[in-house]
Design an enzyme around this catalytic site. Structure first.
Site, PDB file in Angstrom:
ATOM      1  N   ALA A   1       0.817  -1.207   0.000  1.00  0.00           N
ATOM      2  CA  ALA A   1       0.000   0.000   0.000  1.00  0.00           C
ATOM      3  C   ALA A   1       0.853   1.260   0.000  1.00  0.00           C
ATOM      4  O   ALA A   1       0.438   2.287  -0.530  1.00  0.00           O
ATOM      5  CB  ALA A   1      -0.933  -0.001   1.208  1.00  0.00           C
ATOM      6  N   THR A   2       2.049   1.204   0.592  1.00  0.00           N
ATOM      7  CA  THR A   2       2.912   2.390   0.607  1.00  0.00           C
ATOM      8  C   THR A   2       3.258   2.814  -0.821  1.00  0.00           C
ATOM      9  O   THR A   2       3.183   4.000  -1.166  1.00  0.00           O
ATOM     10  CB  THR A   2       4.187   2.123   1.419  1.00  0.00           C
TER      11      THR A   2
ATOM     12  N   GLN B   1      -7.169  -0.674   5.858  1.00  0.00           N
ATOM     13  CA  GLN B   1      -7.762  -1.282   7.044  1.00  0.00           C
ATOM     14  C   GLN B   1      -9.225  -1.675   6.841  1.00  0.00           C
ATOM     15  O   GLN B   1      -9.751  -2.499   7.599  1.00  0.00           O
ATOM     16  CB  GLN B   1      -7.650  -0.322   8.236  1.00  0.00           C
TER      17      GLN B   1
ATOM     18  N   SER C   1      -3.856  -3.474   0.712  1.00  0.00           N
ATOM     19  CA  SER C   1      -2.690  -4.290   1.051  1.00  0.00           C
ATOM     20  C   SER C   1      -3.128  -5.700   1.407  1.00  0.00           C
ATOM     21  O   SER C   1      -4.148  -5.889   2.071  1.00  0.00           O
ATOM     22  CB  SER C   1      -1.948  -3.656   2.235  1.00  0.00           C
TER      23      SER C   1
ATOM     24  N   HIS D   1      -1.483  -8.005   3.376  1.00  0.00           N
ATOM     25  CA  HIS D   1      -1.209  -8.551   4.708  1.00  0.00           C
ATOM     26  C   HIS D   1      -2.142  -8.019   5.781  1.00  0.00           C
ATOM     27  O   HIS D   1      -2.097  -8.472   6.933  1.00  0.00           O
ATOM     28  CB  HIS D   1       0.261  -8.342   5.101  1.00  0.00           C
TER      29      HIS D   1
ATOM     30  N   THR E   1       8.570  -7.047 -12.196  1.00  0.00           N
ATOM     31  CA  THR E   1       8.106  -8.424 -12.339  1.00  0.00           C
ATOM     32  C   THR E   1       7.235  -8.813 -11.152  1.00  0.00           C
ATOM     33  O   THR E   1       7.632  -8.648 -10.001  1.00  0.00           O
ATOM     34  CB  THR E   1       9.302  -9.387 -12.423  1.00  0.00           C
TER      35      THR E   1
ATOM     36  N   CYS F   1       4.312   1.430  11.936  1.00  0.00           N
ATOM     37  CA  CYS F   1       5.153   2.201  11.021  1.00  0.00           C
ATOM     38  C   CYS F   1       5.870   3.341  11.732  1.00  0.00           C
ATOM     39  O   CYS F   1       6.833   3.886  11.206  1.00  0.00           O
ATOM     40  CB  CYS F   1       4.309   2.757   9.876  1.00  0.00           C
TER      41      CYS F   1
END
Length: 362
Positions: free
Chosen positions: A68-69, A169, A186, A188, A223, A306
Site C-alpha cells: 500500500a505504501t 484497514q 494491502s 497482509h 516483475t 510504522c
C-alpha cells in the site's frame, strides 16, 4: 503468545498459504514471459486480480504493487495540483504530501474533532477549484474511526479534483464507496502475504508512472510474483466468503472486551463511526513501555507499527486533542478472525491487572 495486533498485520490464512505453495515450490516462470510456463503464471496472476477486484467498485482496474505504501505514493505523486488530506492519515500519505510540497505542490491538512472524524465544514472551505487530489483513509489504522469518505469524495469531485481512498484497514470489512477514483489496499491486512498490495484506478484516470523499466502492469513496472498474487487473491476471496461469519465475530469480541475493561479506561475516538476490530484505549498515568515489558507474551501495540521507534507520541491521538501524556498512556488492541473470546478476555484481564499493579506501586 496471544496475538492482538491485527492493525499492524493479520495472521496469514492457511488457505492463502496453500494457494501460494505451488508457485513457490513447483513453478518459477516469469508471468510476463510468452512461453507456456509464463502464460500459466500469468493466468494465476489474472485469477488473483479478479478475486481482489471483486471487493472493489466495478468501473476500474487493479494494478498490483509491492504494498500500500507504493500504491499511495504512486497515487499522490502521479497526479497534479494541490493535495488536501486529513491530519490523522497514515505516514505513507502524510510524508508523501510533505515530500511533494518541497517540489512546489501545495498540501493542506484537514482537522478532526475528538471523535477522530473529519470536519466537513472545514473541508468545504479548503476543497475548492485548483485542488488536484483529495485523500482520505476509510478506516484509521490507529483508532479504527471510519471517515465519511463518500461525502469527502463528492466535495472533491465538485471542485474538479480526484479522490484517493486509503482502504487498507477497511478492505473487505467496510463498504468502499463508488465515488472513489483511486483506492490503495494491502494483502497482509486481510490475512494475505506481506510484500504485495494494489492500486485500484478508475477507468479514464491516468497517472504519471512512479516506477519505470518495463510497464508490466500498464503504468507500473516490475516483475510480479505469482505466489504473492495468488495469496492475495485467495485472501480477498476469503474476505468475501467469510464476511457473514467474520463480521459478527468481531462485533462480539468488541462487546465482551469493552464490558470486561470496565471503569478507568477511555476509548480513543468514536465508538459508533468505527471498525470494532480496533480498540484503542488509554488510562491515566499508564506506563505503556513497562506494560509491554510485563506482558511480553501478549502482542498489542502502543500505536502504529510504522511509527514505532520514532520516539514521538501518536500524531493521530494528538490530532484528537489528546495531550502528549494522554497519547503516551494509550494502547491499541486489534483482533479479528482467528482471535478467540477466551484469548481476548484473558489478555484484557492481564492488561488490567498489570495496569493496577503500576498504580499500586506508583
Amino acid at each position: 503468545m496471544i496475538y492482538l495486533d491485527y492493525q499492524a498485520t493479520t495472521p496469514l490464512a492457511p488457505e492463502a498459504l496453500e494457494a501460494m505453495l505451488p508457485w513457490l515450490r513447483d513453478s518459477h516462470a516469469n508471468p510476463h514471459s510468452s512461453h507456456a510456463s509464463g502464460r500459466a503464471a500469468k493466468a494465476a496472476v489474472e485469477v488473483a486480480r479478479d478475486q481482489v477486484a471483486a471487493l472493489l467498485p466495478p468501473s476500474g482496474r487493479v494494478v498490483f504493487t509491492s504494498g500500500a505504501t507504493e500504491a499511495l505514493n504512486w497515487a499522490i505523486k502521479g497526479t497534479a495540483g494541490e493535495v488536501v488530506t486529513i491530519a490523522t492519515e497514515h505516514a505513507a500519505v502524510l510524508d508523501t504530501v510533505e515530500a511533494i510540497a518541497r517540489t512546489g505542490r501545495g498540501g493542506t491538512l484537514l482537522s478532526v474533532g475528538a471523535s477522530g472524524v473529519v470536519d466537513l465544514t472545514a473541508a468545504d472551505a479548503v476543497i475548492r477549484p485548483g485542488v488536484g487530489l483529495v485523500a482520505a483513509m476509510l478506516v484509521n489504522n490507529e483508532i479504527g474511526v471510519i471517515q465519511p469518505v463518500a461525502d469527502v469524495a463528492r466535495r472533491a469531485h465538485n471542485a474538479g479534483a480526484l479522490f484517493l481512498c486509503d482502504a487498507v484497514q477497511g478492505f473487505g470489512r467496510v463498504p468502499i464507496p463508488e465515488q472513489c477514483d483511486l483506492i490503495a489496499i494491502s494483502a497482509h491486512k486481510i490475512h494475505g502475504p506481506k510484500g504485495i498490495g494494489a492500486l485500484w484506478i478508475r477507468n479514464g484516470v491516468e497517472l504519471v508512472p512512479l516506477l519505470h523499466g518495463g510497464n508490466q502492469e500498464g503504468g507500473r513496472s516490475g516483475t510480479l510474483s505469482p505466489a504473492l498474487c495468488a495469496g492475495f487473491g485467495r485472501a480477498a476471496a476469503l474476505m468475501a466468503e467469510r464476511q457473514a461469519v467474520d463480521a459478527p465475530h468481531v462485533e462480539q469480541l468488541w462487546a465482551v472486551a469493552v464490558e470486561r475493561l470496565g471503569a478507568g479506561w477511555t476509548i480513543n475516538g468514536s465508538t459508533t463511526h468505527r471498525y470494532h476490530g480496533n480498540l484503542n484505549i488509554r488510562r491515566e498515568g499508564l506506563d505503556v513501555a513497562r506494560l509491554m515489558s510485563d506482558l511480553r507474551d501478549i502482542a498489542f501495540s502502543a500505536g502504529s507499527a510504522c511509527a514505532s521507534g520514532s520516539g514521538r507520541s501518536s500524531h493521530v491521538l494528538r490530532a484528537l486533542g489528546l495531550t502528549d501524556a494522554q497519547a503516551r498512556s494509550s494502547i491499541r488492541i486489534g483482533f479479528g478472525r482467528y482471535t478467540t473470546e477466551e484469548e481476548l478476555l484473558t489478555a484484557i484481564d492481564r492488561i488490567k491487572a498489570a495496569a493496577e499493579a503500576q498504580r499500586a506501586f506508583a
